[in-house]
Design a protein around this motif. Structure first.
Motif, PDB file in Angstrom:
ATOM      1  N   ARG A  19      59.155 -39.597  -6.760  1.00 25.52           N
ATOM      2  CA  ARG A  19      58.265 -39.092  -5.724  1.00 25.52           C
ATOM      3  C   ARG A  19      57.260 -40.172  -5.337  1.00 25.52           C
ATOM      4  N   SER A  20      56.971 -40.257  -4.078  1.00 26.38           N
ATOM      5  CA  SER A  20      55.854 -41.067  -3.609  1.00 26.38           C
ATOM      6  C   SER A  20      55.105 -40.202  -2.623  1.00 26.38           C
ATOM      7  N   GLU A  21      53.826 -40.368  -2.584  1.00 29.46           N
ATOM      8  CA  GLU A  21      53.030 -39.461  -1.774  1.00 29.46           C
ATOM      9  C   GLU A  21      52.164 -40.237  -0.794  1.00 29.46           C
ATOM     10  N   VAL A  22      52.353 -39.990   0.498  1.00 29.94           N
ATOM     11  CA  VAL A  22      51.484 -40.559   1.519  1.00 29.94           C
ATOM     12  C   VAL A  22      50.257 -39.665   1.613  1.00 29.94           C
ATOM     13  N   VAL A  23      49.084 -40.248   1.345  1.00 30.08           N
ATOM     14  CA  VAL A  23      47.856 -39.463   1.191  1.00 30.08           C
ATOM     15  C   VAL A  23      46.816 -39.924   2.211  1.00 30.08           C
ATOM     16  N   THR A  24      45.673 -39.239   2.219  1.00 27.93           N
ATOM     17  CA  THR A  24      44.599 -39.602   3.149  1.00 27.93           C
ATOM     18  C   THR A  24      43.635 -40.613   2.545  1.00 27.93           C
ATOM     19  N   SER A  25      43.564 -40.674   1.216  1.00 25.80           N
ATOM     20  CA  SER A  25      42.724 -41.670   0.556  1.00 25.80           C
ATOM     21  C   SER A  25      43.160 -41.827  -0.890  1.00 25.80           C
ATOM     22  N   PHE A  26      42.953 -43.040  -1.432  1.00 27.84           N
ATOM     23  CA  PHE A  26      43.260 -43.270  -2.836  1.00 27.84           C
ATOM     24  C   PHE A  26      42.239 -42.584  -3.743  1.00 27.84           C
ATOM     25  N   GLU A  27      40.978 -42.519  -3.302  1.00 21.34           N
ATOM     26  CA  GLU A  27      39.930 -41.934  -4.143  1.00 21.34           C
ATOM     27  C   GLU A  27      40.241 -40.504  -4.530  1.00 21.34           C
ATOM     28  N   SER A  28      40.857 -39.753  -3.620  1.00 24.25           N
ATOM     29  CA  SER A  28      41.107 -38.336  -3.878  1.00 24.25           C
ATOM     30  C   SER A  28      42.455 -38.068  -4.535  1.00 24.25           C
ATOM     31  N   SER A  29      43.343 -39.057  -4.555  1.00 26.79           N
ATOM     32  CA  SER A  29      44.709 -38.779  -4.999  1.00 26.79           C
ATOM     33  C   SER A  29      45.188 -39.617  -6.187  1.00 26.79           C
ATOM     34  N   CYS A  30      44.943 -40.930  -6.182  1.00 30.18           N
ATOM     35  CA  CYS A  30      45.381 -41.770  -7.314  1.00 30.18           C
ATOM     36  C   CYS A  30      44.371 -42.890  -7.571  1.00 30.18           C
ATOM     37  N   PRO A  31      43.126 -42.515  -7.892  1.00 33.99           N
ATOM     38  CA  PRO A  31      42.078 -43.517  -8.087  1.00 33.99           C
ATOM     39  C   PRO A  31      42.205 -44.297  -9.388  1.00 33.99           C
ATOM     40  N   GLU A  94      60.722 -45.185   1.587  1.00 35.55           N
ATOM     41  CA  GLU A  94      59.750 -44.087   1.570  1.00 35.55           C
ATOM     42  C   GLU A  94      59.970 -43.137   2.747  1.00 35.55           C
ATOM     43  N   PRO A  95      60.697 -42.033   2.546  1.00 34.47           N
ATOM     44  CA  PRO A  95      60.985 -41.108   3.645  1.00 34.47           C
ATOM     45  C   PRO A  95      59.744 -40.560   4.330  1.00 34.47           C
ATOM     46  N   GLN A  96      58.656 -40.343   3.573  1.00 33.28           N
ATOM     47  CA  GLN A  96      57.482 -39.702   4.165  1.00 33.28           C
ATOM     48  C   GLN A  96      56.803 -40.549   5.232  1.00 33.28           C
ATOM     49  N   LEU A  97      57.102 -41.842   5.255  1.00 30.79           N
ATOM     50  CA  LEU A  97      56.541 -42.669   6.318  1.00 30.79           C
ATOM     51  C   LEU A  97      57.104 -42.277   7.683  1.00 30.79           C
ATOM     52  N   MET A  98      58.240 -41.584   7.691  1.00 31.10           N
ATOM     53  CA  MET A  98      58.796 -41.087   8.946  1.00 31.10           C
ATOM     54  C   MET A  98      58.094 -39.819   9.415  1.00 31.10           C
ATOM     55  N   GLY A  99      57.418 -39.122   8.503  1.00 34.56           N
ATOM     56  CA  GLY A  99      56.730 -37.883   8.860  1.00 34.56           C
ATOM     57  C   GLY A  99      56.635 -36.960   7.662  1.00 34.56           C
ATOM     58  N   SER A 100      55.672 -36.063   7.693  1.00 32.29           N
ATOM     59  CA  SER A 100      55.404 -35.187   6.554  1.00 32.29           C
ATOM     60  C   SER A 100      56.501 -34.151   6.312  1.00 32.29           C
ATOM     61  N   VAL A 101      57.411 -33.974   7.284  1.00 38.38           N
ATOM     62  CA  VAL A 101      58.495 -33.009   7.086  1.00 38.38           C
ATOM     63  C   VAL A 101      59.542 -33.532   6.109  1.00 38.38           C
ATOM     64  N   TYR A 102      59.507 -34.839   5.814  1.00 39.33           N
ATOM     65  CA  TYR A 102      60.486 -35.425   4.899  1.00 39.33           C
ATOM     66  C   TYR A 102      59.967 -35.369   3.465  1.00 39.33           C
ATOM     67  N   PRO A 103      60.875 -35.427   2.484  1.00 39.26           N
ATOM     68  CA  PRO A 103      60.465 -35.310   1.076  1.00 39.26           C
ATOM     69  C   PRO A 103      59.502 -36.416   0.661  1.00 39.26           C
ATOM     70  N   LYS A 104      58.639 -36.077  -0.274  1.00 40.63           N
ATOM     71  CA  LYS A 104      57.715 -37.058  -0.847  1.00 40.63           C
ATOM     72  C   LYS A 104      58.434 -37.816  -1.954  1.00 40.63           C
ATOM     73  N   THR A 105      59.507 -38.471  -1.600  1.00 33.11           N
ATOM     74  CA  THR A 105      60.346 -39.095  -2.615  1.00 33.11           C
ATOM     75  C   THR A 105      60.672 -40.532  -2.271  1.00 33.11           C
ATOM     76  N   MET A 106      60.661 -41.395  -3.286  1.00 31.70           N
ATOM     77  CA  MET A 106      61.322 -42.685  -3.147  1.00 31.70           C
ATOM     78  C   MET A 106      62.807 -42.402  -3.185  1.00 31.70           C
ATOM     79  N   GLU A 107      63.531 -42.882  -2.206  1.00 34.08           N
ATOM     80  CA  GLU A 107      64.972 -42.619  -2.176  1.00 34.08           C
ATOM     81  C   GLU A 107      65.745 -43.857  -1.733  1.00 34.08           C
ATOM     82  N   ARG A 108      66.991 -43.898  -2.102  1.00 35.01           N
ATOM     83  CA  ARG A 108      67.890 -44.921  -1.570  1.00 35.01           C
ATOM     84  C   ARG A 108      68.191 -44.613  -0.110  1.00 35.01           C
ATOM     85  N   GLU A 109      68.420 -45.644   0.663  1.00 36.32           N
ATOM     86  CA  GLU A 109      68.804 -45.445   2.061  1.00 36.32           C
ATOM     87  C   GLU A 109      70.046 -44.559   2.142  1.00 36.32           C
TER      88      GLU A 109
END
Length: 277
Positions: A19-31, A94-109
């Motif tokens: 899983r990888s997570e695109v977030v709004t800030s590092f302070e609130s999610s993985c500081p 990183e699928p989530q870079l395409m949009g939040s509707v995609y899984p929060k996952t590191m995946e193979r192409e």
């Protein structure tokens, strides 16, 4: 039919291992990957940023600020915890870079193309893909957060996402930069209880993949080490991305050099309690 459903359930469960997570800030999610939970200031932020908490097998391993337009990371931040182990071979995106509707996952192409009906063209609008790094001359895939700075297989696999990769001069990558990563870091971290590292890339004027992926002009790294509760030390390095040379600096010197290279506000990479001299 029952067998098909079972196979789909197994496939779906496998997709969520990384899983990888695109977030709004590092302070609130993985500081936790930043000294005193303080990320670098806004002086390095690109026009179109993505804050990624790199997550794999239900655990965060590092943080990456990504430049969506130039398709390279601005920096990756992590804790230095080297250990023996094999270098992974599987590259992830990183699928989530395409949009939040995609899984929060590191995946193979391959997984995205076959399970989520995503095309390579669609994927490449948000990030670099594997074909962007093929048939390069004098360059290769250079990790910012290197797999060798991690002590188990899951953490090393997590570094093999293309959001943690830049086009790096191949002689630098296998020469002076490798020497810094493996030899200098080992010497400098003696006596450290915790070492926080931020490795970054300064965007350059050249591109690969027909103008899609930026080739950085410089690669840099800064470290802040906690010796004990009252004592800290810091150091830094920078290298031009067309020479096999790496220059050791103080943290303060690196921040000043980056301030000049970016031409914005004064760069601050770590909390003020990390020594600059």
């Amino acid at each position: 039919m029952l067998r098909l459903l079972l196979r789909l359930q197994i496939s779906a469960s496998c997709l969520w291992l990384g899983r990888s997570e695109v977030v709004t800030s590092f302070e609130s999610s993985c500081p936790q990957f930043f000294f005193r939970e303080t990320p670098p200031n806004e002086a390095l932020e690109p026009e179109n940023p993505a804050w990624i908490c790199q997550h794999y097998k239900n655990q965060y391993y590092f943080a990456t600020l990504y430049d969506r337009d130039k398709r390279i990371p601005v920096y990756s931040a992590y804790l230095y915890q080297p250990g023996p182990g094999k270098r992974p071979k599987t590259w992830l995106v990183e699928p989530q870079l395409m949009g939040s509707v995609y899984p929060k996952t590191m995946e193979r192409e391959w997984t995205l193309l076959n399970y989520f009906n995503v095309s390579l063209e669609q994927l490449s609008k948000s990030q670099a893909i594997l074909r962007d790094y093929k048939n390069l001359t004098g360059l290769n895939r250079g990790h910012l957060n290197p797999s060798s700075h991690h002590n188990d297989s899951s953490s090393r696999v997590a570094t093999f996402t293309l959001t943690n990769i830049v086009p790096q001069d191949e002689k630098l990558n296998s020469g002076a930069w490798k020497n810094y990563e493996q030899q200098t870091m080992m010497k400098m971290t003696q006596g450290c209880n915790n070492t926080y590292v931020i490795v970054g890339a300064v965007p350059g004027n050249n591109y690969i993949a027909k103008g899609k992926v930026n080739k950085p002009s410089h690669i840099w790294s800064g470290a802040c080490c906690e010796v004990d509760t009252n004592h800290r030390k810091a150091w830094a390095v920078i290298a031009e991305n067309d020479k096999n040379q790496a220059q050791l600096l103080t943290l303060g010197e690196l921040e000043d050099v980056l301030t000049d290279l970016y031409g914005r506000d004064q760069v601050s990479l770590f909390d003020s309690d990390c020594p600059r001299e």
